[in-house]
Design an enzyme around this catalytic site. Structure first.
Site, PDB file in Angstrom:
ATOM      1  N   LYS A   1       1.555   2.175   6.156  1.00 58.86           N
ATOM      2  CA  LYS A   1       1.496   0.934   5.370  1.00 58.86           C
ATOM      3  C   LYS A   1       2.508   1.044   4.233  1.00 58.86           C
ATOM      4  O   LYS A   1       2.426   1.951   3.411  1.00 58.86           O
ATOM      5  CB  LYS A   1       0.096   0.697   4.811  1.00 58.86           C
ATOM      6  CG  LYS A   1      -0.014  -0.654   4.101  1.00 58.86           C
ATOM      7  CD  LYS A   1      -1.386  -0.900   3.557  1.00 58.86           C
ATOM      8  CE  LYS A   1      -1.590  -0.341   2.180  1.00 58.86           C
ATOM      9  NZ  LYS A   1      -0.852  -1.038   1.108  1.00 58.86           N
TER      10      LYS A   1
ATOM     11  N   ASP B   1       2.872  -4.457   3.760  1.00 59.33           N
ATOM     12  CA  ASP B   1       1.822  -5.048   2.914  1.00 59.33           C
ATOM     13  C   ASP B   1       2.444  -5.718   1.691  1.00 59.33           C
ATOM     14  O   ASP B   1       2.344  -5.213   0.580  1.00 59.33           O
ATOM     15  CB  ASP B   1       0.842  -3.933   2.503  1.00 59.33           C
ATOM     16  CG  ASP B   1      -0.373  -4.467   1.762  1.00 59.33           C
ATOM     17  OD1 ASP B   1      -0.656  -5.674   1.873  1.00 59.33           O
ATOM     18  OD2 ASP B   1      -1.038  -3.658   1.090  1.00 59.33           O
TER      19      ASP B   1
ATOM     20  N   LYS C   1       1.661  -8.831   0.791  1.00 58.83           N
ATOM     21  CA  LYS C   1       0.669  -9.784   0.257  1.00 58.83           C
ATOM     22  C   LYS C   1       1.327 -11.093  -0.164  1.00 58.83           C
ATOM     23  O   LYS C   1       1.279 -11.492  -1.337  1.00 58.83           O
ATOM     24  CB  LYS C   1      -0.099  -9.164  -0.909  1.00 58.83           C
ATOM     25  CG  LYS C   1      -0.908  -7.936  -0.522  1.00 58.83           C
ATOM     26  CD  LYS C   1      -1.830  -7.509  -1.643  1.00 58.83           C
ATOM     27  CE  LYS C   1      -2.735  -6.374  -1.247  1.00 58.83           C
ATOM     28  NZ  LYS C   1      -2.055  -5.094  -1.051  1.00 58.83           N
TER      29      LYS C   1
ATOM     30  N   ASP D   1       2.302 -17.894  -1.460  1.00 60.03           N
ATOM     31  CA  ASP D   1       3.224 -18.889  -2.008  1.00 60.03           C
ATOM     32  C   ASP D   1       3.072 -20.212  -1.258  1.00 60.03           C
ATOM     33  O   ASP D   1       2.225 -20.342  -0.371  1.00 60.03           O
ATOM     34  CB  ASP D   1       4.664 -18.351  -1.914  1.00 60.03           C
ATOM     35  CG  ASP D   1       5.497 -18.765  -3.127  1.00 60.03           C
ATOM     36  OD1 ASP D   1       5.416 -19.960  -3.515  1.00 60.03           O
ATOM     37  OD2 ASP D   1       6.207 -17.919  -3.682  1.00 60.03           O
ATOM     38  N   ILE D   2       3.907 -21.158  -1.625  1.00 55.15           N
ATOM     39  CA  ILE D   2       3.831 -22.474  -0.981  1.00 55.15           C
ATOM     40  C   ILE D   2       4.301 -22.344   0.477  1.00 55.15           C
ATOM     41  O   ILE D   2       5.010 -21.383   0.829  1.00 55.15           O
ATOM     42  CB  ILE D   2       4.667 -23.528  -1.745  1.00 55.15           C
ATOM     43  CG1 ILE D   2       6.149 -23.137  -1.789  1.00 55.15           C
ATOM     44  CG2 ILE D   2       4.122 -23.698  -3.165  1.00 55.15           C
ATOM     45  CD1 ILE D   2       7.046 -24.241  -2.351  1.00 55.15           C
TER      46      ILE D   2
ATOM     47  N   THR E   1      -9.999  -5.155  -2.929  1.00 49.12           N
ATOM     48  CA  THR E   1     -11.121  -4.197  -3.057  1.00 49.12           C
ATOM     49  C   THR E   1     -11.254  -3.628  -4.473  1.00 49.12           C
ATOM     50  O   THR E   1     -12.193  -2.891  -4.756  1.00 49.12           O
ATOM     51  CB  THR E   1     -10.981  -3.052  -2.036  1.00 49.12           C
ATOM     52  OG1 THR E   1      -9.607  -2.655  -1.982  1.00 49.12           O
ATOM     53  CG2 THR E   1     -11.428  -3.474  -0.667  1.00 49.12           C
TER      54      THR E   1
ATOM     55  N   ARG F   1      -4.482   7.296  -1.570  1.00 49.85           N
ATOM     56  CA  ARG F   1      -4.582   8.508  -2.384  1.00 49.85           C
ATOM     57  C   ARG F   1      -5.428   9.622  -1.777  1.00 49.85           C
ATOM     58  O   ARG F   1      -5.144  10.792  -2.015  1.00 49.85           O
ATOM     59  CB  ARG F   1      -5.073   8.123  -3.781  1.00 49.85           C
ATOM     60  CG  ARG F   1      -3.993   7.394  -4.574  1.00 49.85           C
ATOM     61  CD  ARG F   1      -4.548   6.630  -5.740  1.00 49.85           C
ATOM     62  NE  ARG F   1      -5.317   5.461  -5.304  1.00 49.85           N
ATOM     63  CZ  ARG F   1      -5.821   4.559  -6.131  1.00 49.85           C
ATOM     64  NH1 ARG F   1      -5.644   4.695  -7.427  1.00 49.85           N
ATOM     65  NH2 ARG F   1      -6.489   3.513  -5.658  1.00 49.85           N
TER      66      ARG F   1
HETATM   67  O1  C5P Z   1      -5.079   4.869  -2.714  1.00 45.39           O
HETATM   68  P1  C5P Z   1      -5.945   3.866  -2.020  1.00 45.39           P
HETATM   69  O2  C5P Z   1      -6.529   4.374  -0.731  1.00 45.39           O
HETATM   70  O3  C5P Z   1      -6.966   3.235  -2.920  1.00 45.39           O
HETATM   71  O4  C5P Z   1      -4.896   2.723  -1.615  1.00 45.39           O
HETATM   72  C1  C5P Z   1      -5.284   1.555  -0.973  1.00 45.39           C
HETATM   73  C2  C5P Z   1      -4.091   0.794  -0.500  1.00 45.39           C
HETATM   74  O5  C5P Z   1      -4.555  -0.397   0.117  1.00 45.39           O
HETATM   75  C3  C5P Z   1      -3.113   0.365  -1.584  1.00 45.39           C
HETATM   76  O6  C5P Z   1      -1.814   0.449  -1.016  1.00 45.39           O
HETATM   77  C4  C5P Z   1      -3.461  -1.071  -1.863  1.00 45.39           C
HETATM   78  O7  C5P Z   1      -2.333  -1.842  -2.213  1.00 45.39           O
HETATM   79  C5  C5P Z   1      -4.004  -1.532  -0.518  1.00 45.39           C
HETATM   80  N1  C5P Z   1      -4.977  -2.630  -0.544  1.00 45.39           N
HETATM   81  C6  C5P Z   1      -6.177  -2.556  -1.207  1.00 45.39           C
HETATM   82  N2  C5P Z   1      -7.048  -3.615  -1.206  1.00 45.39           N
HETATM   83  C7  C5P Z   1      -6.754  -4.720  -0.539  1.00 45.39           C
HETATM   84  C8  C5P Z   1      -5.560  -4.819   0.161  1.00 45.39           C
HETATM   85  C9  C5P Z   1      -4.685  -3.725   0.151  1.00 45.39           C
HETATM   86  O8  C5P Z   1      -6.463  -1.504  -1.811  1.00 45.39           O
HETATM   87  N3  C5P Z   1      -7.635  -5.712  -0.495  1.00 45.39           N
END
Ligand code: C5P
Length: 231
Positions: free
Chosen positions: A31, A58, A60, A63-64, A115, A206
């Site tokens: 990702k 990713d 995200k 926009d219009i 999240t 992470r």
């Molecule tokens: O480090 P961690 O496992 O928390 O990273 C989660 C990844 O998922 C990040 O790259 C974050 O941008 C992405 N993400 C998220 N929640 C969402 C959509 C994407 O944490 N709803």
């Protein structure tokens, strides 16, 4: 492809290369988000594709309709496998997005509620004292289903309600933690809980990238998620 996306949240090519070099040669599901792409550019996508990796871009998009249409048209060049769009972009944008990728290999994933947010956050945003993330996610997932999206990004705790109402939508779940480590994520679960709740894909950043042994952490999560049991 395997179903554990590694969130490559690095801000330099050197960091990304050093991280990937730890893995034995194998196709991974990667990702790539705003942090990496804004820092090192889009060309990395073609390189990683050539190495056989699955690419989840990713960005995200939010926009219009015409802007998202043109952004997706440009992205077709990079042959990404998955792209994210915020479902709050609205019906017209989602409809157009689906039309643009229809005859390509790009799968659209709709972002429901990040999240890192909880009930209090959404209540503050939407001026409601009763709204829950669960209700909002369900409603946004309906927009994804209505526009033939491949799936949605949601927390593991929302998978059940999505599968119940929109069985054709795949669920991709971030907020995955191996321990009770405190991060900026609020709606969290372990890989095993996500699996038991029926998540189709995991997104893990992470817990892998910051592990003492990232390859071992990845293998552990992959095995747990594939077999549905602790190892
Ligand atoms: O480090 P961690 O496992 O928390 O990273 C989660 C990844 O998922 C990040 O790259 C974050 O941008 C992405 N993400 C998220 N929640 C969402 C959509 C994407 O944490 N709803």
């Amino acid at each position: 492809m395997n179903k554990v996306f590694i969130a490559c949240d690095f801000n330099s090519r050197e960091q990304l290369t050093a991280f990937l070099a730890k893995f034995p040669p194998q196709p991974l599901a990667l990702k790539l988000g705003m942090e990496l792409i804004y820092a090192i550019g889009f060309e990395i996508i073609s390189e990683l594709k050539q190495q056989g990796h699955t690419i989840f871009l990713d960005l995200k998009l939010n926009d219009i309709p015409i802007t998202v249409e043109k952004a997706l048209t440009a992205l077709k060049h990079y042959q990404v496998d998955f792209v994210t769009i915020h479902l709050t972009s609205g019906q017209k944008t989602l409809q157009l997005a689906h039309r643009i990728v229809q005859n390509t290999n790009i799968k659209l994933l709709g972002v429901t509620v990040l999240t890192s947010l909880d009930n209090m956050d959404v209540q503050e945003m939407f001026l409601s004292s009763t709204l829950t993330t669960n209700e909002l996610v369900k409603n946004l997932a309906k927009m994804a289903a209505n526009n033939c999206f491949y799936g949605v990004i949601c927390a593991p705790s929302e998978v059940t309600v999505i599968k119940q109402h929109f069985p054709n939508l795949k669920t991709v779940t971030p907020g995955i933690q191996l321990t009770s480590d405190q991060t900026d994520q609020k709606r969290v679960a372990t890989p095993l809980t996500a699996k038991k709740l029926g998540a189709d894909y995991l997104v893990v950043g992470r817990a892998i990238t910051m592990a003492v042994d990232p390859v071992a952490a990845y293998q552990e999560i992959l095995t747990i998620f594939t077999k549905g049991a602790e190892i």
